[in-house]
Design an enzyme around this catalytic site. Structure first.
Site, short mmCIF file in Angstrom:
data_model
loop_
_atom_site.label_atom_id
_atom_site.label_comp_id
_atom_site.label_asym_id
_atom_site.label_seq_id
_atom_site.Cartn_x
_atom_site.Cartn_y
_atom_site.Cartn_z
CB SER A 102 2.81 -22.63 -42.80
OG SER A 102 1.86 -22.52 -43.86
CG ASN A 149 0.69 -9.72 -43.68
OD1 ASN A 149 -0.28 -8.95 -43.66
ND2 ASN A 149 1.17 -10.24 -44.81
N GLY A 170 0.14 -19.85 -46.14
CA GLY A 170 -1.25 -20.20 -45.97
C GLY A 170 -1.58 -21.65 -46.32
CG HIS A 184 2.91 -10.50 -48.84
ND1 HIS A 184 2.12 -11.43 -49.47
CD2 HIS A 184 3.17 -10.98 -47.60
CE1 HIS A 184 1.91 -12.44 -48.63
NE2 HIS A 184 2.53 -12.20 -47.50
P1 13P Z 1 0.82 -17.69 -43.19
O1 13P Z 1 1.53 -17.55 -41.88
O2 13P Z 1 -0.67 -17.62 -43.06
O3 13P Z 1 1.30 -18.84 -43.99
O4 13P Z 1 1.19 -16.36 -44.04
C1 13P Z 1 2.52 -16.00 -44.15
C2 13P Z 1 2.58 -14.66 -44.76
O5 13P Z 1 2.25 -14.48 -45.92
C3 13P Z 1 3.04 -13.55 -43.92
O6 13P Z 1 3.27 -12.40 -44.69
#
Ligand code: 13P
Length: 252
Positions: A214, A11, A175, A97
């Site tokens: 993450s 994503n 994130g 999401h």
């Molecule tokens: P991260 O891998 O940056 O934590 O994001 C996960 C995410 O929201 C995938 O849709």
């Protein structure tokens, strides 16, 4: 033992430029080949979908979108219809999401409508569900997950999950660099399967459930080893070809 085909999905969120996504894709495409065990999917920003559709043409990599309108067409300024995504060879569409839910006010019913719309156009929805930190701390994780799932089961029916993917993404792990522990992730994935099994045992057993939040090159393997985790939905680490490829090759 189940026969679920693993899936690693990128994503890219709202990142990149025409130049940078061309480079990123070339590097990823080079590393994904017949030996790659997992199905690999890329969900770029909408405007780059036509470009990627061309670049992915002779590869094993699948194309998806990050969102879609729940409406088929009409006066919905700024929205993109499922038929338009289908026109550019998208196979998958992410719905619900957490960034859509929390930043753009998408509730369970709207997410369920999107899920139905995606399937009606012959594509596979990736339904994202997950709890906020305060919900986990209040011991409400299962309640939240059940509510998010039930809204879709109610509108689409349990059999709809035969052509869907679920992504468990704890909001506090997105994130933040704070991944769910393998135990925390497995516990919720198992709960999701049990919730579906109340309606249909076989569907529960065959639906793919990804973990997101993450996932990095150095923790993917221990997550993907778990019984009910069938791959990942990758944000930040999918923007670095080497890291994303390591994750793609971490599946069991
Ligand atoms: P991260 O891998 O940056 O934590 O994001 C996960 C995410 O929201 C995938 O849709």
């Amino acid at each position: 033992m189940s026969q679920r085909q693993s899936l690693v999905a990128a994503n890219w969120k709202m990142n990149g430029s025409l130049e940078s996504i061309r480079q990123l894709l070339a590097a990823i495409a080079q590393g994904v080949n017949k030996e790659t065990q997992s199905e690999v999917l890329i969900c770029p920003p909408y405007v780059y979908i036509p470009e990627l559709a061309g670049l992915l043409d002779n590869t094993e990599i699948r194309l998806g979108a990050q969102n879609v309108s729940q409406h088929n067409s009409g006066a919905y300024t700024g929205e993109v219809a499922a038929s338009m995504l289908k026109d550019f060879a998208c196979d998958y569409v992410i719905v619900g999401h957490s960034e859509r839910r929390t930043l753009y006010g998408e509730g369970d019913v709207r997410v369920a409508e999107k899920f139905v719309t995606v399937q009606a156009h012959g594509m596979t929805p990736i339904l994202c569900i997950g709890e906020l930190l305060e919900e986990r701390e209040a011991n409400n994780t299962e309640e939240v997950i059940a509510r998010q799932l039930d809204a879709v089961i109610e509108m689409a029916g349990i059999k709809a999950f035969n052509n869907a993917v679920i992504a468990y993404e704890p909001v506090w792990a997105i994130g933040t660099g704070k991944t769910a522990t393998p135990e925390q992730a497995q516990e919720v994935h198992e709960f999701i399967r049990l919730r579906l099994a109340r309606h249909d045992h076989e569907t529960a057993e065959t639906v793919r459930i990804l973990y997101g939040g993450s996932v990095k090159a150095d923790n993917a393997k221990q997550l993907f080893e778990l019984a009910d985790i069938d791959g990942g939905l990758i944000g930040g680490a999918s923007l670095v070809a080497e890291d994303f490829l390591t994750i793609c090759h971490s599946v069991r």
